[in-house]
Design a protein around this motif. Structure first.
Motif, PDB file in Angstrom:
ATOM      1  N   GLU A 150      -7.520  -0.633  -9.858  1.00  0.00           N
ATOM      2  CA  GLU A 150      -8.720  -0.813 -10.669  1.00  0.00           C
ATOM      3  C   GLU A 150      -9.604  -1.959 -10.160  1.00  0.00           C
ATOM      4  N   GLY A 151      -9.643  -2.132  -8.846  1.00  0.00           N
ATOM      5  CA  GLY A 151     -10.525  -3.126  -8.255  1.00  0.00           C
ATOM      6  C   GLY A 151      -9.900  -4.479  -8.010  1.00  0.00           C
ATOM      7  N   TYR A 152      -8.584  -4.641  -8.253  1.00  0.00           N
ATOM      8  CA  TYR A 152      -7.893  -5.898  -8.028  1.00  0.00           C
ATOM      9  C   TYR A 152      -6.675  -5.677  -7.139  1.00  0.00           C
ATOM     10  N   CYS A 153      -6.221  -6.743  -6.485  1.00  0.00           N
ATOM     11  CA  CYS A 153      -5.133  -6.635  -5.513  1.00  0.00           C
ATOM     12  C   CYS A 153      -3.943  -7.520  -5.887  1.00  0.00           C
ATOM     13  N   ASP A 154      -2.739  -7.029  -5.621  1.00  0.00           N
ATOM     14  CA  ASP A 154      -1.519  -7.828  -5.737  1.00  0.00           C
ATOM     15  C   ASP A 154      -0.391  -7.058  -5.067  1.00  0.00           C
ATOM     16  N   SER A 155       0.852  -7.550  -5.245  1.00  0.00           N
ATOM     17  CA  SER A 155       1.945  -7.009  -4.436  1.00  0.00           C
ATOM     18  C   SER A 155       3.127  -6.494  -5.239  1.00  0.00           C
ATOM     19  N   ASP A 156       3.033  -6.441  -6.582  1.00  0.00           N
ATOM     20  CA  ASP A 156       4.175  -5.972  -7.355  1.00  0.00           C
ATOM     21  C   ASP A 156       3.894  -4.611  -7.980  1.00  0.00           C
ATOM     22  N   ALA A 157       4.823  -4.160  -8.823  1.00  0.00           N
ATOM     23  CA  ALA A 157       4.735  -2.806  -9.381  1.00  0.00           C
ATOM     24  C   ALA A 157       3.486  -2.592 -10.215  1.00  0.00           C
ATOM     25  N   MET A 158       2.960  -3.622 -10.812  1.00  0.00           N
ATOM     26  CA  MET A 158       1.760  -3.491 -11.632  1.00  0.00           C
ATOM     27  C   MET A 158       0.575  -2.974 -10.813  1.00  0.00           C
ATOM     28  N   PHE A 159       0.633  -3.205  -9.508  1.00  0.00           N
ATOM     29  CA  PHE A 159      -0.441  -2.790  -8.616  1.00  0.00           C
ATOM     30  C   PHE A 159       0.000  -1.743  -7.598  1.00  0.00           C
ATOM     31  N   CYS A 160       1.290  -1.732  -7.240  1.00  0.00           N
ATOM     32  CA  CYS A 160       1.772  -0.869  -6.159  1.00  0.00           C
ATOM     33  C   CYS A 160       2.352   0.449  -6.625  1.00  0.00           C
ATOM     34  N   LEU A 161       2.644   0.602  -7.931  1.00  0.00           N
ATOM     35  CA  LEU A 161       3.251   1.831  -8.425  1.00  0.00           C
ATOM     36  C   LEU A 161       2.356   3.026  -8.096  1.00  0.00           C
ATOM     37  N   TRP A 162       2.982   4.083  -7.555  1.00  0.00           N
ATOM     38  CA  TRP A 162       2.218   5.282  -7.231  1.00  0.00           C
ATOM     39  C   TRP A 162       1.499   5.792  -8.469  1.00  0.00           C
ATOM     40  N   ASP A 163       0.261   6.180  -8.299  1.00  0.00           N
ATOM     41  CA  ASP A 163      -0.637   6.679  -9.339  1.00  0.00           C
ATOM     42  C   ASP A 163      -1.488   5.555  -9.915  1.00  0.00           C
ATOM     43  N   LEU A 164      -0.930   4.351 -10.104  1.00  0.00           N
ATOM     44  CA  LEU A 164      -1.759   3.213 -10.476  1.00  0.00           C
ATOM     45  C   LEU A 164      -2.474   2.662  -9.249  1.00  0.00           C
ATOM     46  N   CYS A 165      -1.781   2.664  -8.131  1.00  0.00           N
ATOM     47  CA  CYS A 165      -2.288   2.093  -6.886  1.00  0.00           C
ATOM     48  C   CYS A 165      -3.313   3.027  -6.247  1.00  0.00           C
ATOM     49  N   ASP A 166      -4.446   2.445  -5.836  1.00  0.00           N
ATOM     50  CA  ASP A 166      -5.509   3.209  -5.186  1.00  0.00           C
ATOM     51  C   ASP A 166      -5.380   3.075  -3.670  1.00  0.00           C
ATOM     52  N   PRO A 167      -4.966   4.124  -2.979  1.00  0.00           N
ATOM     53  CA  PRO A 167      -4.755   4.009  -1.533  1.00  0.00           C
ATOM     54  C   PRO A 167      -6.038   3.800  -0.742  1.00  0.00           C
ATOM     55  N   THR A 168      -7.175   4.155  -1.325  1.00  0.00           N
ATOM     56  CA  THR A 168      -8.420   4.053  -0.570  1.00  0.00           C
ATOM     57  C   THR A 168      -8.883   2.612  -0.399  1.00  0.00           C
ATOM     58  N   THR A 169      -8.475   1.716  -1.297  1.00  0.00           N
ATOM     59  CA  THR A 169      -8.874   0.313  -1.175  1.00  0.00           C
ATOM     60  C   THR A 169      -7.677  -0.615  -0.992  1.00  0.00           C
ATOM     61  N   SER A 170      -6.467  -0.051  -0.844  1.00  0.00           N
ATOM     62  CA  SER A 170      -5.293  -0.865  -0.534  1.00  0.00           C
ATOM     63  C   SER A 170      -5.313  -1.246   0.943  1.00  0.00           C
ATOM     64  N   TYR A 171      -4.420  -2.147   1.316  1.00  0.00           N
ATOM     65  CA  TYR A 171      -4.433  -2.720   2.670  1.00  0.00           C
ATOM     66  C   TYR A 171      -4.312  -1.650   3.749  1.00  0.00           C
ATOM     67  N   ASN A 172      -3.326  -0.747   3.591  1.00  0.00           N
ATOM     68  CA  ASN A 172      -3.209   0.348   4.545  1.00  0.00           C
ATOM     69  C   ASN A 172      -2.581   1.562   3.858  1.00  0.00           C
ATOM     70  N   ALA A 173      -2.344   2.606   4.630  1.00  0.00           N
ATOM     71  CA  ALA A 173      -1.899   3.878   4.073  1.00  0.00           C
ATOM     72  C   ALA A 173      -0.506   3.820   3.467  1.00  0.00           C
ATOM     73  N   THR A 174       0.273   2.808   3.820  1.00  0.00           N
ATOM     74  CA  THR A 174       1.642   2.718   3.294  1.00  0.00           C
ATOM     75  C   THR A 174       1.797   1.630   2.236  1.00  0.00           C
ATOM     76  N   SER A 175       0.710   1.017   1.814  1.00  0.00           N
ATOM     77  CA  SER A 175       0.805  -0.072   0.834  1.00  0.00           C
ATOM     78  C   SER A 175       1.282   0.412  -0.528  1.00  0.00           C
ATOM     79  N   CYS A 176       0.702   1.499  -1.014  1.00  0.00           N
ATOM     80  CA  CYS A 176       1.106   2.038  -2.319  1.00  0.00           C
ATOM     81  C   CYS A 176       2.508   2.625  -2.220  1.00  0.00           C
ATOM     82  N   TRP A 177       3.299   2.430  -3.258  1.00  0.00           N
ATOM     83  CA  TRP A 177       4.635   3.011  -3.278  1.00  0.00           C
ATOM     84  C   TRP A 177       4.539   4.531  -3.316  1.00  0.00           C
TER      85      TRP A 177
END
Length: 342
Positions: free
Chosen positions: A33-60
């Motif tokens: 939702e426009g913010y970045c971090d490294s735990d499940a609150m941000f990386c969980l699949w479906d919550l995590c936006d792969p288009t603005t994450s660091y790379n293609a494997t960032s989202c779980w």
């Protein structure tokens, strides 16, 4: 009904370590939702936006489906997402917002909505299953929070990234009914909602079921079918696309304040204003959730984020959130910070 919450955006803002803007960094790789971090609150699949994450494997990756019944006898059945260690067998549901207003207590899932005096509206709760599902049957035994106008309770199967969704919703304006709806690819067509009259949904538990297959979806109340959606009936003749949700998704439950949302359409739908005092707490209760997977669904790499069928016309516009619980359509513009669905 779709709705967004400034409170949830603020919670994410406070929880995250960096703004996503264009791309996240390797130290805070996951975008939500426009913010970045490294735990499940941000990386969980479906919550995590792969288009603005660091790379293609960032989202779980999606966990896949596990058939099971959760009765909320243990506090581990639902936990704050910040404390989630990534083992879906240990924790069936995750509370995805801070502060956390969800807990397992007295043999049920309690979703609380409390008063936020600074904004004169409620701050509720959303929980999501720690596993994903693509086709299957989900039954939840629910007592709605429809004890006052404006209070909304939801039971949803949703992919946050594609916008595919099936749902049951209860609104305080009409406590003696449950509403069924579905959405395809973030298209906000509210004409697909169908109400079902029943006894006061806040007075007793009832079994609500979404039976989702590749060819049809059936909504049931206390094992009685109340609605059937056939894929064949969703064909859009103009595009040749069946507008039938097929994206891998998560089961979700929530409570939120529609009556004091500030969005006229939402307020008229849910009833308004939502009555509040400093000590008011509204509760939605879930006694059990049974997930029955369709066939073998093992953890695997996700399908493309598009999930459902797409129109062949690449110029078609998609709706975006305008930050006030309503949506507008635009094309050719980069995404702005948006707020979590709540």
């Amino acid at each position: 009904m779709k709705f967004t919450s400034a409170f949830a955006a603020l919670a994410l803002s406070m929880a995250s370590s960096a703004l996503a803007q264009n791309k996240c960094t390797e130290f805070s790789p996951c975008s939500r939702e426009g913010y970045c971090d490294s735990d499940a609150m941000f990386c969980l699949w479906d919550l995590c936006d792969p288009t603005t994450s660091y790379n293609a494997t960032s989202c779980w990756q999606p966990e896949g489906c596990t058939s099971r019944t959760t009765t909320f006898d243990s506090s581990n059945d639902v936990i704050a997402i910040r404390t989630y260690g990534g083992n879906p067998q240990a924790n069936a549901f995750l509370s995805v917002f801070e502060p956390n207003n969800a807990k397992a207590a007295n043999g049920q899932l309690e979703l609380d909505m409390t008063y936020d005096a600074a904004n004169n509206k409620g701050f509720g709760a959303t929980v999501k299953a720690s596993t994903t599902i693509k086709y299957g049957k989900v039954t939840a035994r629910v007592k709605s929070a429809s004890v006052a106008t404006g209070v909304v309770t939801s039971f949803i199967i949703i992919n946050e990234q594609t916008g595919d969704e099936f749902d049951f919703e209860w609104v305080g304006k009409n406590p003696a009914e449950v509403q069924t709806n579905y959405y395809y690819q973030k298209e906000l067509d509210y004409t697909k909602m169908t109400p079902y009259a029943m006894a006061d949904t806040s007075a007793a538990y009832h079994d609500y079921t979404i039976d989702w297959t590749a060819e049809k979806t059936t909504w049931l109340v206390d094992n009685v079918p109340i609605r059937v959606l056939n894929r064949a009936d969703t064909l859009d003749a103009a595009t040749g696309v069946y507008k039938y949700p097929t994206s891998e998704a998560r089961v979700s439950f929530g409570i939120w304040d529609g009556g004091n949302s500030g969005a006229q359409g939402t307020q008229e739908w849910s009833g308004y204003p939502t009555p509040w005092s400093p000590t008011t707490v509204y509760k939605a209760l879930v006694e059990s959730v049974t997930i029955e997977c369709a066939g073998e669904q093992l953890p695997s790499e996700s399908e493309s984020e598009s999930g459902s069928e797409q129109p062949t016309d690449s110029t078609s516009e998609q709706p975006t959130d305008d930050g006030n619980g309503e949506h507008s359509s635009e094309s050719g513009e980069p995404p702005i910070k948006c707020r979590p669905r709540y």
